[in-house]
Scaffold this motif. Structure first.
Motif, PDB file in Angstrom:
ATOM      1  N   LEU A 107       0.836  -1.205   0.000  1.00 35.22           N
ATOM      2  CA  LEU A 107       0.000   0.000   0.000  1.00 35.22           C
ATOM      3  C   LEU A 107       0.874   1.259   0.000  1.00 35.22           C
ATOM      4  CD1 LEU A 107      -2.820  -0.988   2.490  1.00 35.22           C
ATOM      5  CD2 LEU A 107      -3.037  -0.624   0.056  1.00 35.22           C
ATOM      6  N   LEU A 111       0.845   4.197  -2.563  1.00 30.05           N
ATOM      7  CA  LEU A 111       0.662   5.581  -2.103  1.00 30.05           C
ATOM      8  C   LEU A 111       1.702   6.481  -2.762  1.00 30.05           C
ATOM      9  CD1 LEU A 111      -1.154   6.937   0.185  1.00 30.05           C
ATOM     10  CD2 LEU A 111       0.919   6.963   1.529  1.00 30.05           C
ATOM     11  N   LEU A 114       0.873   7.213  -6.366  1.00 29.04           N
ATOM     12  CA  LEU A 114      -0.254   8.107  -6.583  1.00 29.04           C
ATOM     13  C   LEU A 114       0.051   9.541  -6.160  1.00 29.04           C
ATOM     14  CD1 LEU A 114      -3.142   5.788  -5.406  1.00 29.04           C
ATOM     15  CD2 LEU A 114      -2.676   6.501  -7.724  1.00 29.04           C
ATOM     16  N   GLU A 130      -9.164  13.549  -6.423  1.00 28.47           N
ATOM     17  CA  GLU A 130      -8.486  13.016  -7.617  1.00 28.47           C
ATOM     18  C   GLU A 130      -7.718  14.127  -8.318  1.00 28.47           C
ATOM     19  OE1 GLU A 130      -8.398   9.779  -8.679  1.00 28.47           O
ATOM     20  OE2 GLU A 130      -9.285   9.460  -6.719  1.00 28.47           O
TER      21      GLU A 130
ATOM     22  N   TYR B 148      -8.596  -4.913   5.083  1.00 25.16           N
ATOM     23  CA  TYR B 148      -7.674  -3.864   4.624  1.00 25.16           C
ATOM     24  C   TYR B 148      -7.519  -3.936   3.106  1.00 25.16           C
ATOM     25  CZ  TYR B 148      -5.867  -4.390   9.457  1.00 25.16           C
ATOM     26  OH  TYR B 148      -5.729  -4.519  10.803  1.00 25.16           O
ATOM     27  N   ALA B 149      -7.305  -5.160   2.611  1.00 24.23           N
ATOM     28  CA  ALA B 149      -7.041  -5.313   1.179  1.00 24.23           C
ATOM     29  C   ALA B 149      -8.279  -4.965   0.362  1.00 24.23           C
ATOM     30  CB  ALA B 149      -6.585  -6.740   0.883  1.00 24.23           C
ATOM     31  N   ALA B 152      -8.731  -1.311  -0.226  1.00 18.63           N
ATOM     32  CA  ALA B 152      -7.855  -0.811  -1.291  1.00 18.63           C
ATOM     33  C   ALA B 152      -8.166  -1.457  -2.634  1.00 18.63           C
ATOM     34  CB  ALA B 152      -6.398  -1.061  -0.914  1.00 18.63           C
ATOM     35  N   ARG B 155      -7.356   0.224  -6.495  1.00 19.27           N
ATOM     36  CA  ARG B 155      -6.009   0.585  -6.092  1.00 19.27           C
ATOM     37  C   ARG B 155      -5.468   1.779  -6.868  1.00 19.27           C
ATOM     38  NH1 ARG B 155      -5.891  -3.688  -9.261  1.00 19.27           N
ATOM     39  NH2 ARG B 155      -4.398  -3.755 -10.974  1.00 19.27           N
ATOM     40  N   GLY B 156      -6.168   2.227  -7.888  1.00 15.65           N
ATOM     41  CA  GLY B 156      -5.729   3.410  -8.611  1.00 15.65           C
ATOM     42  C   GLY B 156      -6.289   4.703  -8.033  1.00 15.65           C
ATOM     43  N   ARG B 157      -7.139   4.606  -7.026  1.00 17.68           N
ATOM     44  CA  ARG B 157      -7.744   5.814  -6.466  1.00 17.68           C
ATOM     45  C   ARG B 157      -6.987   6.251  -5.230  1.00 17.68           C
ATOM     46  NH1 ARG B 157     -14.206   4.872  -6.283  1.00 17.68           N
ATOM     47  NH2 ARG B 157     -14.527   4.325  -8.461  1.00 17.68           N
ATOM     48  N   LYS B 158      -6.732   7.552  -5.158  1.00 19.56           N
ATOM     49  CA  LYS B 158      -5.969   8.074  -4.022  1.00 19.56           C
ATOM     50  C   LYS B 158      -6.685   7.826  -2.705  1.00 19.56           C
ATOM     51  CE  LYS B 158      -3.411  11.779  -6.186  1.00 19.56           C
ATOM     52  NZ  LYS B 158      -3.287  13.210  -6.363  1.00 19.56           N
ATOM     53  N   ASP B 159      -7.987   8.124  -2.672  1.00 18.14           N
ATOM     54  CA  ASP B 159      -8.686   8.023  -1.388  1.00 18.14           C
ATOM     55  C   ASP B 159      -8.715   6.581  -0.886  1.00 18.14           C
ATOM     56  OD1 ASP B 159     -10.427   7.228  -3.365  1.00 18.14           O
ATOM     57  OD2 ASP B 159     -12.218   7.924  -2.321  1.00 18.14           O
ATOM     58  N   VAL B 161      -6.493   4.069  -1.479  1.00 17.22           N
ATOM     59  CA  VAL B 161      -5.190   3.611  -0.985  1.00 17.22           C
ATOM     60  C   VAL B 161      -4.865   4.291   0.339  1.00 17.22           C
ATOM     61  CG1 VAL B 161      -2.734   3.598  -1.474  1.00 17.22           C
ATOM     62  CG2 VAL B 161      -4.342   3.016  -3.263  1.00 17.22           C
ATOM     63  N   HIS B 162      -5.140   5.593   0.402  1.00 15.96           N
ATOM     64  CA  HIS B 162      -4.845   6.341   1.625  1.00 15.96           C
ATOM     65  C   HIS B 162      -5.651   5.790   2.800  1.00 15.96           C
ATOM     66  CE1 HIS B 162      -4.946  10.328   3.980  1.00 15.96           C
ATOM     67  NE2 HIS B 162      -3.819   9.712   4.215  1.00 15.96           N
ATOM     68  N   ALA B 164      -7.080   2.813   3.084  1.00 20.15           N
ATOM     69  CA  ALA B 164      -6.694   1.445   3.427  1.00 20.15           C
ATOM     70  C   ALA B 164      -5.421   1.429   4.245  1.00 20.15           C
ATOM     71  CB  ALA B 164      -6.520   0.614   2.163  1.00 20.15           C
ATOM     72  N   LEU B 165      -4.473   2.302   3.885  1.00 17.54           N
ATOM     73  CA  LEU B 165      -3.202   2.344   4.614  1.00 17.54           C
ATOM     74  C   LEU B 165      -3.440   2.793   6.049  1.00 17.54           C
ATOM     75  CD1 LEU B 165      -0.249   1.864   4.352  1.00 17.54           C
ATOM     76  CD2 LEU B 165       0.061   4.148   3.503  1.00 17.54           C
TER      77      LEU B 165
END
Lengths: 130, 521
Positions: A107, A111, A114, A130, B148-149, B152, B155-159, B161-162, B164-165
């Motif tokens: 992840l 991160l 992105l 976005e 968690y996975a 995410a 996985r191409g979207r910022k929100d 991935v952020h 999920a992390l």
């Protein structure tokens, strides 16, 4: 205070200090990768603590393996071995920890792809837009 | 094989075999969907059978893995509370699996999605059936890693991935603390089995593991504090809630339904096990003081969560974020009820877990239908869609009216029960339920007004996918039927379940019968 007692107390102090360092890293470091490293340190400290909970001073020491189920080998086991169950718990926790850390690492790479940064302050400023 | 051991194993086997199956069928989406339906369907049948068995038996059921009984090996011990929640979990997972197919029609990677989905189900059911505190840790981790996975998944979207992390990071800290709590419990009591721990806490004897070492009051205090903190993180109670409003909306809508309806229950259920089975009933003064303090803290945090969640719902433009804050509110109710430590409190909590799971899953699925149609989560973009999507609007009305507690729907009855249970403690706590419900009503009415009467942003003709509509209709039916049959459900299912869970002596006795069969040299 005997030497062994001193070493025992010393080890617990070191463990608690390491715990404090890892908590500091998790809370205060802005870099996500440093945070994850601190998290792995926290996990390791907890694992070592649990191993120590199962440890005891015996001499002579033998590995915690029971060769056969009989009265003699059992009494020898009790006299010479440490408690093996916390070690079994820790092995499981280590394996689970590896899975979690791998997911966190993946992840984090995503991160970085992105956002182009791993600084959580910078990422929070930009938000999820976005 | 015993149905107790079989229930969590079915989704595990289906999850592990899926990547290979997907190579054999060359990623054919229809076959993968059928495979997932088969996996969740078999789990549902098994959970149903388990439910029947547990309710027809006087004692909890036990499954010993590899024939090793209680303090030596890991056992699964299922009482009625666990079996009831497991049935609701399996049923919702099956229905949501039907819904998934059309929702993800434009997405790649259906096989990986379902691998995680089945893994999540295995973890959830494992948490509910296990009779071992360490196995609970493993199962919480299985649930969490899959969750968690799945957050995410985009996985191409910022929100995504952020979020999920953040979720994974805070979740990992929580489970590490729970592991430390287990170490301390083991150090003091020499066991991690629930029945054995309970026997030691209540001063009863249990074979093999001997007697407690050192000061068990301090050890219990530290271990309970750490474990409860971990459960507060898992259930998103203020001040550990901050991951939820980001993680739940960022996931695909069916996963939001699973996360908000089922995964957060893990924290509540685990706390119920600790407070009612291990530290329940009559205790020595020192332990009673610690458990009492813990109960007060949990009630206070629950009340704050309920009010905070209700207030924040009114400040949201993202429809899924609004529903996510509602989850924080309902988790607050549950922790208030569990913290009471009374039988009525546990009845209210158990009934509310079930009602909230169904209504909240329905609400997220309905929101998912609107989002699927438009491709946006902003309430303003969803304006005026209601008339073109009658099934979804019906479901939205049912779910929102139910969740704020309007009479014939199910959540009303559990809210009444919560009110009664909290009234025994103080009026102010009971008023928290009323005030937060009214605040939530305002937020929901705003959404409903926008979707039903708002002016459409652009003119589009929309169709409702049949499979999604069917699931929404079924869950709407469930919301009404459980509401109308609430007295019957309470009398036949909730009260017997709670009576059994509160009876920790029976729980110990059942495990003890197996433990006494152990033959040591």
């Amino acid at each position: 205070m005997s030497t062994s007692e001193f070493l025992w107390a010393y080890l617990w102090v070191v463990l608690l200090l390491t715990l404090a360092v890892s908590l500091y890293g998790i809370i205060a470091r802005p870099n996500m990768l440093k945070k994850i490293i601190s998290l792995t340190i926290l996990g390791d400290v907890v694992n070592v603590m649990v191993v120590f909970i199962g440890y005891r001073f015996t001499y002579p020491v033998a590995p915690p393996i029971l060769p056969s189920l009989s009265k003699e080998s059992l009494s020898q086991f009790v006299n010479t071995a440490v408690d093996p169950l916390p070690q079994a718990l820790v092995i499981t926790a280590v394996v689970i920890g590896m899975a979690v850390n791998m997911l966190l690492a993946v992840l984090t790479i995503q991160l970085y792809r992105l956002y182009g940064t791993l600084d959580v302050r910078e990422i929070a400023k930009r938000g999820g837009e976005e | 094989m015993d149905v107790v051991g079989l229930t969590p194993v079915i989704p595990v086997i289906f999850a592990f075999a899926l990547p290979l199956t997907s190579i054999i069928v060359k990623g054919n989406r229809k076959i993968i969907q059928a495979y997932a339906l088969l996996g969740t369907g078999l789990t549902l049948i098994s959970a149903l059978k388990l439910f029947e068995l547990v309710y027809s038996s006087e004692k909890p059921l036990i499954y010993t893995f590899g024939g090793w009984t209680a303090p030596i090996g890991i056992i699964y011990e299922v009482d009625r509370t666990g079996a009831l929640i497991a049935l609701v979990t399996a049923a919702l997972m099956f229905l949501i699996a039907i819904y998934n197919y059309r929702y993800l029609e434009h997405e790649e990677g259906l096989e990986w999605y379902y691998t995680l989905y089945l893994g999540l189900e295995a973890g959830l059911i494992g948490v509910l059936l296990t009779g071992d505190a360490f196995n609970l840790f493993v199962m919480i981790e299985v649930t969490s890693i899959a969750a968690y996975a799945l957050v995410a998944f985009y996985r191409g979207r910022k929100d995504a991935v952020h979020a999920a992390l953040k979720y994974a990071f805070i979740g990992a800290i929580g489970t590490t603390m729970y592991f430390l709590a287990l170490g301390i419990l083991y150090g003091a009591f020499g066991t991690v089995n629930f029945a054995d721990l309970s026997a030691k806490v209540h001063g009863l004897s249990f074979p093999v593991t001997g007697s407690p070492v050192g000061n068990i009051v301090i050890a219990s205090g530290v271990a309970l504090a750490l474990a409860t903190w971990a459960f507060l993180i898992k259930a998103a109670i203020v001040p550990n809630h901050f991951w939820l409003p980001e993680a739940h909306p960022a996931a695909p809508s069916p996963i939001s339904a699973v996360l908000s309806g089922l995964v957060v229950n893990v924290g509540v259920y685990a706390l119920i096990r600790f407070l009612y089975t291990v530290y329940g009933g009559e205790l020595t003064p020192g332990l009673a003081k610690i458990v009492g303090t813990l109960g007060t803290v949990v009630i206070a945090l629950g009340a704050v969560s309920a009010l905070f969640g209700a207030l924040m719902m009114n400040a949201q433009r993202d429809v899924k974020k609004l529903i996510a804050y509602s989850t924080i509110m309902h988790m607050g109710y549950l922790f208030m009820a569990v913290g009471l430590g009374t039988e009525l409190g546990l009845q209210a909590a158990l009934f509310h877990i079930i009602n909230h799971a169904i209504a909240k899953a329905l609400l997220f699925l309905v929101a998912g239908m609107f989002i699927h149609a438009v491709g946006s989560r902003d309430i303003n973009d969803l304006a005026g869609l209601g008339r073109q999507m009658p099934t979804a609007t019906l479901g939205l009305a049912m779910a929102t009216l139910s969740l704020v507690g309007i009479p014939p729907f199910n959540v009303f009855f559990s809210k009444v029960l919560l009110f009664d249970a909290l009234m025994e403690k103080s009026l102010a706590l009971a008023m928290v339920i009323v005030v937060s419900s009214v605040t939530a009503l305002v937020a929901y009415m705003r959404v409903f007004y926008k979707i039903w009467l708002g002016k459409p942003v652009k003119n589009v003709t929309l169709k409702e996918p049949v499979s999604m509509g069917l699931v929404v209709l079924l869950l709407s039916m469930a919301v009404i039927v459980i509401g109308l049959a609430a007295p019957m459900v309470l009398q036949n299912y909730i009260e017997p379940a709670v009576a059994q869970t509160v009876n920790y002596k029976l729980y110990i006795q059942t495990a003890l019968e197996y433990a006494l069969r152990l033959k040591l040299p």
